[in-house]
Design a protein around this motif. Structure first.
Motif: not given
Length: 212
Positions: A8-11, A32-36
């Protein structure tokens, strides 16, 4: 249900709702480093703190379709069935992943309970039928799985990288992993004797090389 782990990195991920359920979903995505992005007229204090720290985006409005285009995953946690149904229609049309935390049957995916120990991750799912049971089984497994398992996985990954040139083909690599997780080795790992376990694996590799 088809199980899969997604990087999920950056998603870009959208969470609809501002309460404590939404906050838990946001924190899992941030791990998980997602863009939220959060959509809600008001949010709980924990979400507001994340926004003030610059860790999430916050659109201070109510959901009105269409708002989900361009997101990899959308989570509803607003407790509003009309919103959940509307997002379900968007998901069918746009093809994004939709987790309905408030009305699980409406989503096209479920987020399992998970245990993470070092490099090891174990997930538990009831396919949305009972998150409480998934949490119970997760907590039970967390007590049963030794912390050393994750440490051993990391150690064997590093050892395999060092020995890469000596593992000539797929058959040799398969034999390496069988050695790394054979019963006698794992008994040593459970006892916390990782050095002795590694020495046993290295001895086994030496035998493999002499046979090839």
């Amino acid at each position: 249900m088809y199980p899969v782990n997604i990087k999920m990195d950056g998603r870009a991920c959208l969470v609809i709702g501002g309460g404590h359920v939404a906050q838990r979903k946001v924190c899992t995505l941030l791990e998980e480093k997602a863009a939220v992005t959060v959509i809600a007229p008001e949010v709980c204090s924990d979400l507001e703190a994340l926004f003030r720290e610059g860790r999430i985006s916050w659109r201070r409005e109510s959901y009105e379709a269409p708002m989900c285009g361009g997101f990899c995953m959308v989570v509803t946690a607003a407790g509003d069935k009309a919103v959940a149904l509307s997002v379900q229609k968007e998901a069918e049309r746009e093809g994004f992943l939709y987790n309905a935390a408030d009305f699980p049957a409406l989503g096209n995916c479920h987020i399992p309970a998970r245990i993470k120990k070092e490099g090891l991750m174990v997930t538990v799912s009831t396919e949305g039928r009972s998150p409480a049971m998934a949490k119970y089984v997760k907590n039970w497994l967390a007590l049963e799985i030794p912390d050393a398992y994750g440490q051993w996985l990391d150690r064997m990954g590093a050892l395999r990288s060092v020995l890469q040139e000596g593992l000539a083909d797929a058959e040799q690599r398969e034999k390496f992993w069988r050695l790394a997780f054979e019963h006698q080795v794992m008994e040593l790992v459970v006892q916390g004797n990782l050095d002795a376990a590694e020495e046993r694996v290295r001895s086994g590799i030496s035998r493999l090389r002499s046979e090839s």
